[in-house]
Write a protein that holds these residues in place. Sequence first.
Motif, PDB file in Angstrom:
ATOM      1  N   TYR A  43       0.820  -1.209   0.000  1.00  0.00           N
ATOM      2  CA  TYR A  43       0.000   0.000   0.000  1.00  0.00           C
ATOM      3  C   TYR A  43       0.856   1.262   0.000  1.00  0.00           C
ATOM      4  O   TYR A  43       0.360   2.350  -0.236  1.00  0.00           O
ATOM      5  CB  TYR A  43      -0.939   0.016   1.212  1.00  0.00           C
ATOM      6  N   HIS A  44       2.141   1.107   0.287  1.00  0.00           N
ATOM      7  CA  HIS A  44       3.050   2.242   0.347  1.00  0.00           C
ATOM      8  C   HIS A  44       3.995   2.300  -0.858  1.00  0.00           C
ATOM      9  O   HIS A  44       4.450   3.369  -1.226  1.00  0.00           O
ATOM     10  CB  HIS A  44       3.873   2.182   1.637  1.00  0.00           C
ATOM     11  N   GLY A  45       4.321   1.151  -1.434  1.00  0.00           N
ATOM     12  CA  GLY A  45       5.213   1.106  -2.589  1.00  0.00           C
ATOM     13  C   GLY A  45       6.579   0.565  -2.222  1.00  0.00           C
ATOM     14  O   GLY A  45       7.056   0.737  -1.102  1.00  0.00           O
ATOM     15  N   ALA A  46       7.201  -0.098  -3.200  1.00  0.00           N
ATOM     16  CA  ALA A  46       8.460  -0.804  -2.965  1.00  0.00           C
ATOM     17  C   ALA A  46       9.584   0.095  -2.466  1.00  0.00           C
ATOM     18  O   ALA A  46      10.393  -0.325  -1.651  1.00  0.00           O
ATOM     19  CB  ALA A  46       8.893  -1.522  -4.231  1.00  0.00           C
ATOM     20  N   LYS A  47       9.662   1.306  -2.946  1.00  0.00           N
ATOM     21  CA  LYS A  47      10.762   2.183  -2.539  1.00  0.00           C
ATOM     22  C   LYS A  47      10.295   3.286  -1.597  1.00  0.00           C
ATOM     23  O   LYS A  47      10.986   4.280  -1.415  1.00  0.00           O
ATOM     24  CB  LYS A  47      11.430   2.773  -3.770  1.00  0.00           C
ATOM     25  N   SER A  48       9.152   3.072  -0.981  1.00  0.00           N
ATOM     26  CA  SER A  48       8.624   4.075  -0.062  1.00  0.00           C
ATOM     27  C   SER A  48       9.484   4.155   1.195  1.00  0.00           C
ATOM     28  O   SER A  48      10.204   3.217   1.545  1.00  0.00           O
ATOM     29  CB  SER A  48       7.187   3.740   0.318  1.00  0.00           C
ATOM     30  N   GLN A  49       9.371   5.266   1.882  1.00  0.00           N
ATOM     31  CA  GLN A  49      10.129   5.460   3.116  1.00  0.00           C
ATOM     32  C   GLN A  49       9.725   4.422   4.165  1.00  0.00           C
ATOM     33  O   GLN A  49      10.581   3.883   4.874  1.00  0.00           O
ATOM     34  CB  GLN A  49       9.903   6.863   3.645  1.00  0.00           C
ATOM     35  N   ALA A  50       8.437   4.092   4.241  1.00  0.00           N
ATOM     36  CA  ALA A  50       7.965   3.127   5.241  1.00  0.00           C
ATOM     37  C   ALA A  50       8.558   1.737   5.002  1.00  0.00           C
ATOM     38  O   ALA A  50       9.005   1.075   5.938  1.00  0.00           O
ATOM     39  CB  ALA A  50       6.438   3.054   5.220  1.00  0.00           C
ATOM     40  N   VAL A  51       8.574   1.287   3.759  1.00  0.00           N
ATOM     41  CA  VAL A  51       9.101  -0.044   3.438  1.00  0.00           C
ATOM     42  C   VAL A  51      10.616  -0.080   3.623  1.00  0.00           C
ATOM     43  O   VAL A  51      11.161  -1.023   4.187  1.00  0.00           O
ATOM     44  CB  VAL A  51       8.689  -0.475   2.014  1.00  0.00           C
ATOM     45  N   LYS A  77       3.036 -20.777   1.335  1.00  0.00           N
ATOM     46  CA  LYS A  77       2.092 -20.618   0.231  1.00  0.00           C
ATOM     47  C   LYS A  77       1.886 -19.145  -0.114  1.00  0.00           C
ATOM     48  O   LYS A  77       1.233 -18.817  -1.095  1.00  0.00           O
ATOM     49  CB  LYS A  77       0.763 -21.277   0.594  1.00  0.00           C
ATOM     50  N   GLU A  78       2.443 -18.266   0.704  1.00  0.00           N
ATOM     51  CA  GLU A  78       2.328 -16.834   0.460  1.00  0.00           C
ATOM     52  C   GLU A  78       3.208 -16.421  -0.713  1.00  0.00           C
ATOM     53  O   GLU A  78       4.332 -16.900  -0.848  1.00  0.00           O
ATOM     54  CB  GLU A  78       2.761 -16.037   1.691  1.00  0.00           C
ATOM     55  N   ARG A  79       2.694 -15.548  -1.540  1.00  0.00           N
ATOM     56  CA  ARG A  79       3.446 -14.975  -2.653  1.00  0.00           C
ATOM     57  C   ARG A  79       3.246 -13.469  -2.621  1.00  0.00           C
ATOM     58  O   ARG A  79       2.212 -12.974  -2.176  1.00  0.00           O
ATOM     59  CB  ARG A  79       2.959 -15.546  -3.994  1.00  0.00           C
ATOM     60  N   TYR A  80       4.234 -12.741  -3.121  1.00  0.00           N
ATOM     61  CA  TYR A  80       4.124 -11.285  -3.155  1.00  0.00           C
ATOM     62  C   TYR A  80       2.925 -10.866  -3.997  1.00  0.00           C
ATOM     63  O   TYR A  80       2.738 -11.344  -5.110  1.00  0.00           O
ATOM     64  CB  TYR A  80       5.377 -10.656  -3.753  1.00  0.00           C
ATOM     65  N   LYS A  81       2.127  -9.961  -3.440  1.00  0.00           N
ATOM     66  CA  LYS A  81       1.002  -9.403  -4.183  1.00  0.00           C
ATOM     67  C   LYS A  81       1.450  -8.110  -4.846  1.00  0.00           C
ATOM     68  O   LYS A  81       2.415  -7.468  -4.409  1.00  0.00           O
ATOM     69  CB  LYS A  81      -0.166  -9.141  -3.233  1.00  0.00           C
ATOM     70  N   LYS A  82       0.754  -7.730  -5.893  1.00  0.00           N
ATOM     71  CA  LYS A  82       1.093  -6.506  -6.622  1.00  0.00           C
ATOM     72  C   LYS A  82       0.854  -5.282  -5.735  1.00  0.00           C
ATOM     73  O   LYS A  82      -0.027  -5.303  -4.870  1.00  0.00           O
ATOM     74  CB  LYS A  82       0.230  -6.391  -7.874  1.00  0.00           C
ATOM     75  N   PRO A  83       1.624  -4.207  -5.988  1.00  0.00           N
ATOM     76  CA  PRO A  83       1.363  -2.963  -5.247  1.00  0.00           C
ATOM     77  C   PRO A  83      -0.092  -2.542  -5.457  1.00  0.00           C
ATOM     78  O   PRO A  83      -0.692  -2.832  -6.488  1.00  0.00           O
ATOM     79  CB  PRO A  83       2.319  -1.961  -5.886  1.00  0.00           C
ATOM     80  N   ARG A  84      -0.620  -1.858  -4.472  1.00  0.00           N
ATOM     81  CA  ARG A  84      -2.030  -1.487  -4.539  1.00  0.00           C
ATOM     82  C   ARG A  84      -2.211  -0.059  -4.050  1.00  0.00           C
ATOM     83  O   ARG A  84      -1.623   0.339  -3.051  1.00  0.00           O
ATOM     84  CB  ARG A  84      -2.833  -2.437  -3.660  1.00  0.00           C
ATOM     85  N   LYS A  85      -3.030   0.672  -4.761  1.00  0.00           N
ATOM     86  CA  LYS A  85      -3.335   2.037  -4.341  1.00  0.00           C
ATOM     87  C   LYS A  85      -4.407   1.986  -3.260  1.00  0.00           C
ATOM     88  O   LYS A  85      -5.249   1.102  -3.236  1.00  0.00           O
ATOM     89  CB  LYS A  85      -3.811   2.855  -5.522  1.00  0.00           C
ATOM     90  N   THR A  86      -4.359   2.950  -2.382  1.00  0.00           N
ATOM     91  CA  THR A  86      -5.351   3.018  -1.319  1.00  0.00           C
ATOM     92  C   THR A  86      -6.671   3.543  -1.858  1.00  0.00           C
ATOM     93  O   THR A  86      -6.706   4.245  -2.870  1.00  0.00           O
ATOM     94  CB  THR A  86      -4.868   3.936  -0.184  1.00  0.00           C
ATOM     95  N   LYS A  87      -7.741   3.208  -1.193  1.00  0.00           N
ATOM     96  CA  LYS A  87      -9.064   3.716  -1.567  1.00  0.00           C
ATOM     97  C   LYS A  87      -9.279   5.048  -0.869  1.00  0.00           C
ATOM     98  O   LYS A  87      -9.189   5.133   0.355  1.00  0.00           O
ATOM     99  CB  LYS A  87     -10.155   2.721  -1.178  1.00  0.00           C
ATOM    100  N   ASN A  88      -9.538   6.075  -1.633  1.00  0.00           N
ATOM    101  CA  ASN A  88      -9.782   7.412  -1.081  1.00  0.00           C
ATOM    102  C   ASN A  88      -8.643   7.885  -0.178  1.00  0.00           C
ATOM    103  O   ASN A  88      -8.864   8.629   0.760  1.00  0.00           O
ATOM    104  CB  ASN A  88     -11.103   7.454  -0.305  1.00  0.00           C
ATOM    105  N   GLY A  89      -7.438   7.374  -0.450  1.00  0.00           N
ATOM    106  CA  GLY A  89      -6.276   7.776   0.352  1.00  0.00           C
ATOM    107  C   GLY A  89      -6.227   7.177   1.743  1.00  0.00           C
ATOM    108  O   GLY A  89      -5.405   7.543   2.562  1.00  0.00           O
ATOM    109  N   LYS A  90      -7.134   6.228   2.035  1.00  0.00           N
ATOM    110  CA  LYS A  90      -7.183   5.608   3.353  1.00  0.00           C
ATOM    111  C   LYS A  90      -6.553   4.229   3.314  1.00  0.00           C
ATOM    112  O   LYS A  90      -6.871   3.423   2.450  1.00  0.00           O
ATOM    113  CB  LYS A  90      -8.629   5.494   3.839  1.00  0.00           C
ATOM    114  N   LEU A  91      -5.682   3.960   4.268  1.00  0.00           N
ATOM    115  CA  LEU A  91      -5.036   2.661   4.374  1.00  0.00           C
ATOM    116  C   LEU A  91      -5.961   1.673   5.078  1.00  0.00           C
ATOM    117  O   LEU A  91      -6.755   2.068   5.946  1.00  0.00           O
ATOM    118  CB  LEU A  91      -3.738   2.769   5.162  1.00  0.00           C
TER     119      LEU A  91
END
Length: 95
Positions: A43-51, A77-91
């Motif tokens: 939800y933040h992005g691969a190169k985001s400050q949080a990650v 069984k977990e696999r990386y999911k694609k980056p995702r944009k937040t809905k209405n800017g809410k996490l």
Amino acid sequence: MTIQIPEAAVFEVVDGNNYSLRHAHMGHNPEDAVLYWNRYGRYHGAKSQAVRKWMLDSNNYRMEYGLGNCSHGAKSKERYKKPRKTKNGKLPKGC
């Protein structure tokens, strides 16, 4: 350049056994990187400050014996999911 690690250098794993540091791998702990990404990071992005902050925090790693650590990802069984944009800017909750 190869760094020589003395055979006598050991580390203790969670099962209480000691192993040569030559066989150590860095493993994510307490949360696996894939689980962290799927729950929060995407939800933040691969190169985001949080990650980047999470990836660089030494508290998220532990030394693991190489043979066991190498198979953790394959067993999960977990696999990386694609980056995702937040809905209405809410996490989502928990982010």
